[in-house]
Design a protein around this motif. Structure first.
Motif: not given
Length: 120
Positions: A83-92, A110-120
């Motif tokens: 994931m490149n050029d991440l944006k705050p709206e990619d937080t999920a 399905w996996g359990q998920g991993t948190q991605v947080t993009v700060s502005s």
């Protein structure tokens, strides 16, 4: 049974990059497709990217085209999401999934998920 485990999530600034990994374990892993989904707070889970396991052909949701790249390593039984050029709206929470279904949402594993947080 197949287990999927995501890793690589975290906190990143806008414009930054992350690479998510999803490792499969358990019985022989040979799906037709592997997918990445995401679910933002208060929103439904949405499809992000798909790869055909044998050929490597890829498919992307419009919102990630040009920024995210899905790939797989057949030997390591691992699927990646660069994931490149991440944006705050990619937080999920990002989930990997795999199976033999034409419709990604019907993946068997399905996996359990991993948190991605993009700060502005």
């Amino acid at each position: 049974q197949v287990q999927l485990a995501e890793s690589g999530g975290g906190l990143v600034q806008a414009g930054g990059s992350l690479r998510l990994s999803c490792a499969a374990s358990g019985r022989r892993f040979d799906p037709y497709f592997a997918d990445w989904f995401r679910q933002a707070p208060g929103k439904e889970r949405e499809f992000a990217a798909r790869i055909t396991w044998s050929s490597g052909r890829t498919y992307y949701a419009d919102f990630v085209k040009g920024r995210f790249t899905i790939s797989r390593d057949n030997v390591k039984n691992t699927v990646y999401l660069q994931m490149n050029d991440l944006k705050p709206e990619d937080t999920a929470v990002y989930y990997c999934a795999a199976g033999n279904q034409i419709v990604p949402e019907k993946d068997e594993y399905w996996g359990q998920g991993t948190q991605v947080t993009v700060s502005s």
